[in-house]
Write an enzyme that holds these catalytic residues in place. Sequence first.
Site, mmCIF file in Angstrom:
data_model
loop_
_atom_site.group_PDB
_atom_site.id
_atom_site.type_symbol
_atom_site.label_atom_id
_atom_site.label_comp_id
_atom_site.label_asym_id
_atom_site.label_seq_id
_atom_site.Cartn_x
_atom_site.Cartn_y
_atom_site.Cartn_z
ATOM 1 N N GLY A 188 36.742 48.196 36.308
ATOM 2 C CA GLY A 188 35.319 47.923 36.512
ATOM 3 C C GLY A 188 35.033 47.184 37.810
ATOM 4 O O GLY A 188 33.966 46.572 37.974
ATOM 5 N N HIS B 221 42.727 43.013 44.522
ATOM 6 C CA HIS B 221 43.532 43.392 43.358
ATOM 7 C C HIS B 221 44.774 42.488 43.263
ATOM 8 O O HIS B 221 45.626 42.702 42.401
ATOM 9 C CB HIS B 221 44.000 44.846 43.465
ATOM 10 C CG HIS B 221 42.923 45.863 43.160
ATOM 11 N ND1 HIS B 221 41.964 45.682 42.197
ATOM 12 C CD2 HIS B 221 42.680 47.099 43.696
ATOM 13 C CE1 HIS B 221 41.173 46.749 42.158
ATOM 14 N NE2 HIS B 221 41.581 47.614 43.043
#
Length: 340
Positions: free
Chosen positions: A71, A137
């Site tokens: 998401g 990330h």
Amino acid sequence: MQPTSAAAGPVPFKDIAAVAVARRPVAEEYGDVVAALPSRLYPPQQRWREYQRRFEPRAGDVLLASLPKCGTTWLKALAFATAARGVYPPAAAGGDGRHPLLRLNPHECVPFLEGIYLDEEEAKLDAAPTPRLMSTHASYPNLPASITEDDRCKIIYICRQPKDMAISLWHFMNCSKAKTSSLSDDQWESITMSLSDVWESIREGAYLGGPIWEHILGYWNTSKAKPDKVLFLKYEEVLRDPTKNIEKITEFIGQPFSDAEKEAGIVESIIELCSFEKMKASGANSTGSLHMMANEYPHESFFRKGVIGDWVNHVTPEMADSLDKFLSAKFYGSGFTFAE
Ligand code: A3P
């Protein structure tokens, strides 16, 4: 398009003019770091090491962190729409229909730090007005010390139930493969993953090159110890109750909605602007591609189904059950559970 109100940022990263800057030679400035790297490491990783040393946070910075396919794109849209509402009002706040999210993919508004350093856009980040929105990330221990060791940069983390995350990644690899031309067939062949490869990569601790339980727990534990530093969100909860979660974001970044904003319907306006249906249908996301982390991705590849529980259409109950059991052992005692 330039911001029109007094507030300076955040602005879409893509709108910041490229700034020419001479890169400092690695050998001179970071010789010790580079010398310590295994010889098989190649320049992108060297640059990430440089960045870990060089990144300078500013008060007001917000970093959006996630594992891939949890998401990230949606969180970028929601955080951008809320944090930048003074600069770019959504429709209910008098917006003129030219909101950046109507012409840009969310990744063009909020850049990945990894991409900034891979693509050598560090000077653009320096030129961005305060406050800045960025994403990563990277795992918590792999963030620059300047982010983890001082309080100027806040972090919003989003996680997702791993069975859906894995299905999403598998589709993403296939979709990108079909539509991206920047890699040769041989290069694609070397990174092709079957669904069972993706499933196994989670169990082997190799999703994004590391164990997902360590990635999640790094942010989870910090959110418990330092709730002002890390806000921890779950994709499923944001989908079920976007209002509550958008309000959490605004309070966390120190920009709570005023009563007047709520009465004007600004929360509903942001939910609508960032909704899966609206974003997927937008011309900004249904055509074109973006250059990100040294690769080219079709905008549309970031919008597939946007639902909870699509894994039931792809894997057997046994595969699901075995992954659930494996992961619940990894999280045992942490207080963390996935939202179903
Ligand atoms: P699915 O493949 O299950 O549909 P990421 O942005 O981290 O790459 O995650 C991509 C996933 O988020 C995809 O899941 C995508 O469809 C979903 N997604 C993208 N935009 C969304 C939105 N506005 N609302 C809900 N889900 C969204």
